[in-house]
Motif scaffolding. Sequence first.
Motif, mmCIF file in Angstrom:
data_model
loop_
_atom_site.group_PDB
_atom_site.id
_atom_site.type_symbol
_atom_site.label_atom_id
_atom_site.label_comp_id
_atom_site.label_asym_id
_atom_site.label_seq_id
_atom_site.Cartn_x
_atom_site.Cartn_y
_atom_site.Cartn_z
ATOM 1 N N CYS A 61 0.833 -1.193 0.000
ATOM 2 C CA CYS A 61 0.000 0.000 0.000
ATOM 3 C C CYS A 61 0.871 1.249 0.000
ATOM 4 N N HIS A 105 0.229 4.059 1.144
ATOM 5 C CA HIS A 105 0.048 4.927 2.307
ATOM 6 C C HIS A 105 1.193 4.688 3.286
ATOM 7 N N LEU A 106 1.113 3.623 4.055
ATOM 8 C CA LEU A 106 2.161 3.368 5.038
ATOM 9 C C LEU A 106 2.736 1.963 4.928
ATOM 10 N N CYS A 157 1.346 -1.196 4.367
ATOM 11 C CA CYS A 157 0.686 -2.471 4.658
ATOM 12 C C CYS A 157 0.460 -3.248 3.357
ATOM 13 N N CYS A 162 -6.836 -2.348 1.533
ATOM 14 C CA CYS A 162 -5.776 -2.313 2.537
ATOM 15 C C CYS A 162 -6.441 -2.321 3.914
ATOM 16 N N HIS A 173 -5.856 1.114 6.892
ATOM 17 C CA HIS A 173 -6.611 2.361 6.988
ATOM 18 C C HIS A 173 -7.666 2.482 5.898
ATOM 19 N N SER A 232 -7.690 1.984 2.475
ATOM 20 C CA SER A 232 -7.512 2.345 1.060
ATOM 21 C C SER A 232 -7.974 1.189 0.175
HETATM 22 S S1 FES Z 1 -1.226 1.513 4.953
HETATM 23 FE FE1 FES Z 1 -2.772 1.084 3.528
HETATM 24 S S2 FES Z 1 -4.326 2.499 3.990
HETATM 25 FE FE2 FES Z 1 -2.762 2.966 5.391
#
Ligand code: FES
Length: 204
Positions: free
Chosen positions: A131, A133-134, A136, A158, A161, A163
Amino acid sequence: MSNNQNRAVDSNRRNLLIATSVAGGVGGVATLVPFVSSLEPSERAKAGGAPVEADISGLKPGEKMTVSWRGLPVWIVRRTPEELASLSKVTAELADPDSKETFSYPMPDYAKNEFRTRVEHKDLLVVVGVCTHLGCIPSGPYQAKTLPALGNDPGFLCPCHGSTYDMSGRVFKNKPAPKNLDVPRFMFVSDTKIVIGKDEKGEA
Ligand code: FES
């Protein structure tokens, strides 16, 4: 001859995910042989790790397999006709449907289409399953109408969070993830085998 430590390539986010791993060594030889430099992997490629092959002969429509490349999970997904048809339907819901923004790797020219893959094998999606974002690892693919978070569309979720990504790994609007999933360089070496991390232009 040495083991290369896996390194996150561009994004610190990946450091959250990536455990160390080992890829085939290519370093050490180059200093001994005066090869034409353009034919050799770049320094970045050598540092990152060797390309990996994947046998896709058993991959059926609707299935996903995962291979490790540079410590990253790379998904290979054989999309169904329904999943392919969904791609053009969700365009207006996507943050970056044309993948103008890239994440950690530049988009290969042959993947600059809505299928985000080689059009002669448009059913086959190859993306880094991390992902944006962070870091995952999303789950899926989910079939249409099987997951409320995806509504009527098939795709990936994901769990960290929320996504969501479509069946080409393009992130939906108004989600924490800022970018689409990376498409690594890849190429076919036979009808049933692909190599990831390398294409006609060389190694990533
Ligand atoms: S790590 Fe995937 S939505 Fe935050």
